[in-house]
Design a protein around this motif. Structure first.
Motif, PDB file in Angstrom:
ATOM      1  N   LEU A 445       0.821  -1.197   0.175  1.00  0.00           N
ATOM      2  CA  LEU A 445       0.073   0.006  -0.046  1.00  0.00           C
ATOM      3  C   LEU A 445       0.946   1.201   0.079  1.00  0.00           C
ATOM      4  CD1 LEU A 445      -2.681   1.472   0.239  1.00  0.00           C
ATOM      5  CD2 LEU A 445      -2.641   1.189   2.832  1.00  0.00           C
ATOM      6  N   ALA A 446       1.819   1.218   0.758  1.00  0.00           N
ATOM      7  CA  ALA A 446       2.811   2.369   0.805  1.00  0.00           C
ATOM      8  C   ALA A 446       3.397   2.770  -0.545  1.00  0.00           C
ATOM      9  CB  ALA A 446       3.864   2.118   1.875  1.00  0.00           C
ATOM     10  N   GLU A 447       3.886   1.531  -1.141  1.00  0.00           N
ATOM     11  CA  GLU A 447       4.599   1.745  -2.518  1.00  0.00           C
ATOM     12  C   GLU A 447       3.470   2.342  -3.636  1.00  0.00           C
ATOM     13  OE1 GLU A 447       7.574   1.686  -5.421  1.00  0.00           O
ATOM     14  OE2 GLU A 447       7.700   1.222  -3.338  1.00  0.00           O
ATOM     15  N   ALA A 448       2.246   1.688  -3.451  1.00  0.00           N
ATOM     16  CA  ALA A 448       1.336   2.077  -4.424  1.00  0.00           C
ATOM     17  C   ALA A 448       0.968   3.398  -4.468  1.00  0.00           C
ATOM     18  CB  ALA A 448       0.110   1.053  -4.146  1.00  0.00           C
ATOM     19  N   ASN A 451       3.823   5.924  -5.547  1.00  0.00           N
ATOM     20  CA  ASN A 451       3.754   5.830  -6.888  1.00  0.00           C
ATOM     21  C   ASN A 451       2.833   6.985  -7.633  1.00  0.00           C
ATOM     22  OD1 ASN A 451       5.836   4.138  -7.261  1.00  0.00           O
ATOM     23  ND2 ASN A 451       4.604   2.299  -7.584  1.00  0.00           N
ATOM     24  N   ALA A 452       1.478   6.669  -7.173  1.00  0.00           N
ATOM     25  CA  ALA A 452       0.392   7.506  -7.505  1.00  0.00           C
ATOM     26  C   ALA A 452       0.746   9.082  -7.077  1.00  0.00           C
ATOM     27  CB  ALA A 452      -0.874   7.365  -6.605  1.00  0.00           C
ATOM     28  N   ALA A 453       1.391   9.402  -6.093  1.00  0.00           N
ATOM     29  CA  ALA A 453       2.009  10.905  -5.779  1.00  0.00           C
ATOM     30  C   ALA A 453       3.029  11.159  -6.900  1.00  0.00           C
ATOM     31  CB  ALA A 453       2.326  10.940  -4.415  1.00  0.00           C
ATOM     32  N   THR A 474      -6.959  -3.175  -3.364  1.00  0.00           N
ATOM     33  CA  THR A 474      -6.800  -2.455  -4.685  1.00  0.00           C
ATOM     34  C   THR A 474      -6.865  -1.059  -4.544  1.00  0.00           C
ATOM     35  OG1 THR A 474      -8.729  -4.184  -5.382  1.00  0.00           O
ATOM     36  CG2 THR A 474      -8.622  -1.960  -6.719  1.00  0.00           C
ATOM     37  N   VAL A 475      -5.752  -0.585  -5.428  1.00  0.00           N
ATOM     38  CA  VAL A 475      -5.344   0.773  -5.333  1.00  0.00           C
ATOM     39  C   VAL A 475      -5.859   1.377  -6.791  1.00  0.00           C
ATOM     40  CG1 VAL A 475      -3.789   2.818  -4.817  1.00  0.00           C
ATOM     41  CG2 VAL A 475      -3.879   0.498  -3.563  1.00  0.00           C
ATOM     42  N   ALA A 476      -6.646   2.192  -6.932  1.00  0.00           N
ATOM     43  CA  ALA A 476      -7.038   2.650  -8.455  1.00  0.00           C
ATOM     44  C   ALA A 476      -7.016   4.312  -8.412  1.00  0.00           C
ATOM     45  CB  ALA A 476      -8.621   2.382  -8.677  1.00  0.00           C
ATOM     46  N   GLU A 488       9.985  -1.768 -13.732  1.00  0.00           N
ATOM     47  CA  GLU A 488       9.325  -2.353 -12.941  1.00  0.00           C
ATOM     48  C   GLU A 488      10.148  -2.776 -11.551  1.00  0.00           C
ATOM     49  OE1 GLU A 488       6.716  -5.595 -13.509  1.00  0.00           O
ATOM     50  OE2 GLU A 488       5.433  -4.481 -15.022  1.00  0.00           O
ATOM     51  N   SER A 489      10.445  -1.627 -10.839  1.00  0.00           N
ATOM     52  CA  SER A 489      11.381  -1.842  -9.640  1.00  0.00           C
ATOM     53  C   SER A 489      10.400  -1.860  -8.358  1.00  0.00           C
ATOM     54  CB  SER A 489      12.288  -0.723  -9.357  1.00  0.00           C
ATOM     55  OG  SER A 489      11.618   0.701  -9.393  1.00  0.00           O
ATOM     56  N   GLY A 490       9.682  -0.864  -8.138  1.00  0.00           N
ATOM     57  CA  GLY A 490       8.614  -0.853  -7.106  1.00  0.00           C
ATOM     58  C   GLY A 490       7.460  -2.104  -7.376  1.00  0.00           C
ATOM     59  N   LEU A 491       7.161  -2.178  -8.644  1.00  0.00           N
ATOM     60  CA  LEU A 491       6.061  -2.980  -8.950  1.00  0.00           C
ATOM     61  C   LEU A 491       6.651  -4.512  -8.918  1.00  0.00           C
ATOM     62  CD1 LEU A 491       4.779  -1.306 -12.440  1.00  0.00           C
ATOM     63  CD2 LEU A 491       3.743  -1.422  -9.790  1.00  0.00           C
TER      64      LEU A 491
END
Length: 526
Positions: A445-448, A451-453, A474-476, A488-491
């Protein structure tokens, strides 16, 4: 002095026996064990005229060698030049092994006369007599160098009588010291509750209690083993850490935890006492001595530290009860605040929202209706925030509540996103999240959110946690999507975290814009 003759024809001095009686009375009045032992050697020398006198005190353990050797007639310099005190070999050992009076014209003629130190003063005439307490030998009186000749049968009778009286005086002094020792332990037990209740942490409380136990016992180390399962005891505290716990003590610790009975461990020079409160054993207290001081374990009755250990267990149980009462009072206050928020504040806000919505239908200006609608939306968001706060109030602070942590993480992300993401929980999330899954999901969740920010350029982010047959995060967002050639490092880290738990990780982009990350793992209800 007048002389009389006994039935066996032995001539004895009445004044000598009167001196013995006076000495016995003076010994009986002294309750200090060290003073009594010193007085016995002095009296024995005075009554027999011996130049040198000594009292050897035997060990309490099975070895039965000398542990204390008190001398009279030698200067401090002579004692220092002789070196270490005897341990009970040679002639001294013979009397230990054969506890009966021994009178010699010249001790060098005895087969057991060997091992005399080089600086030892010359000695010839000898009288040795055991000192008994009831039927147990406490030690031996040794007298040498009677001026003008050998020790007589009267000397032997005098010293035997002195030894018998000395046994009574020694027992009285030991009983007095034991009573004083028990009193000190009782005082220490009474202080345990204060030491535990005033400590900032349980560890600090154990440290304070361990230091007090070590002081009272004269032990070299103190260990606390904590745990209700004897096979899974853990070391709660060690004071100090310089002595190694051997197998004998380890076995005794676990036996004490199983049986709830204090034990003396001769092989490891230790006394172990269970921490028993009611019918529950919460651990074990171990008092340990260095092997060079192993005799100390026989000076302390195991029942004394056992009572101290029981007081420790009761004090910790009482401290836990007080903490539970305080926690219960806190939860009751939280429940009351939550009810007030739900029944009063939320209902009033809801009523205000309904009133504004009805007012909007009576307003002709589009701009005014938009502002009213925006105010209604703000009220809805406020109501959701209050409901989240009510949920947080109902969460136990010490349970590492997963839902509360997710809520805090989403709320903190608003600072970097410049808007507040939405958050929704579905199903029994708290019951389904195990200690193995929680840190992995929080990291994802922290990584998602990060990335969004940083990359999404989104105006809205929705976080949904669903507990059904498994657990799904789910993070949309409504941002620009993920380019096809992105590294895709964080992904990749998110995908690996899912796969380690037997789960999956998928990424969907569009249509026409936006990104949806779905992280799902199997779980079971706790």
């Amino acid at each position: 002095m007048s002389e009389e003759q006994s039935r066996d024809g032995t001539t004895w001095d009445q004044g000598l026996w009167e001196s013995l009686l006076d000495a016995v009375v003076s010994m009986a009045a002294d309750l200090s064990l060290d003073s009594v032992l010193t007085r016995i050697t002095e009296v024995a020398s005075d009554l027999t005229g011996a130049r040198y006198a000594a009292l050897g005190v035997l060990e309490s353990g099975p070895r039965r060698r000398l542990r204390t050797f008190i001398t009279h007639g030698m200067s401090d310099k002579q004692v220092s030049e002789i070196g270490d005190m005897p341990t009970g070999h040679g002639l001294l050992g013979h009397i230990i092994d054969h506890p009966a009076p021994l009178r010699l014209k010249d001790l060098v003629d005895h087969p057991g006369s060997y091992g005399v130190p080089p600086n030892h003063p010359p000695m010839h005439s000898f009288l040795g007599v055991p000192v008994r307490i009831r039927d147990k030998v406490f030690g031996n009186l040794y007298l040498t160098e009677k001026p003008g000749g050998d020790f007589t049968e009267v000397d032997e009778q005098i010293v035997v009588a002195l030894a018998a009286a000395a046994g009574v005086a020694i027992e009285n002094a030991r009983l007095y010291e034991e009573a004083a020792t028990r009193e000190r332990w009782m005082e220490a037990s009474a202080e345990v509750r204060g030491l535990v209740s005033t400590a900032e942490t349980p560890e600090a409380g154990l440290k304070a209690v361990a230091q007090r136990a070590r002081t009272e016992a004269g032990a070299d180390a103190v260990w606390f083993f904590i745990g209700a399962d004897p096979d899974r005891l853990r070391l709660g505290f060690a004071e100090p850490a310089g002595i190694t716990l051997d197998d004998a003590v380890d076995d005794a610790v676990r036996t004490a935890a199983r049986t709830g009975v204090a034990r003396r461990v001769e092989e490891g020079a230790a006394i172990v006492a269970p921490l028993v409160s009611g019918a529950r054993c919460e651990g074990v207290l171990a008092l340990v001595w260095d092997r060079s001081r192993h005799e100390q374990i026989y000076d302390l009755d195991p029942s004394v530290p056992a009572g101290f250990a029981n007081q420790i267990a009761q004090s910790f149980q009482l401290a836990r009860s007080h903490a539970d009462e305080e926690r219960l009072a806190l939860f009751e206050d939280r429940d009351r605040i939550g009810r007030d928020l739900h029944d009063l504040v939320i209902q009033r806000l809801f009523a205000v929202g309904l009133s504004l919505q009805s007012t909007a239908s009576m307003v002709d200006l589009p701009a005014a209706r938009e502002r009213i609608d925006a105010a209604v939306d703000d009220l809805d968001a406020t109501i959701k925030d209050i409901r989240r706060s009510i949920f947080a109030l109902g969460s136990s602070e010490d349970s590492a509540d997963f839902q509360a942590e997710v809520t805090r993480m989403v709320e903190r992300s608003a600072e970097t996103l410049r808007f507040r993401p939405t958050l929704r929980f579905e199903g029994p999330v708290r019951a389904m999240v195990t200690p193995e899954i929680a840190p992995e999901l929080l990291a994802v969740l922290a990584e998602a959110l990060s990335n969004a920010a940083k990359h999404a350029q989104a105006s809205a982010v929705a976080v949904v946690v669903v507990a059904d047959n498994g657990l799904t995060l789910t993070v949309a967002d409504d941002g620009r999507g993920i380019p096809a050639d992105v590294a895709e490092s964080g992904l990749s880290n998110m995908r690996q975290r899912a796969e380690r738990l037997g789960g999956t990780f998928t990424i969907r982009t569009g249509p026409p814009v936006g990104t949806t990350l779905e992280w799902s793992v199997p779980t079971r209800e706790r």
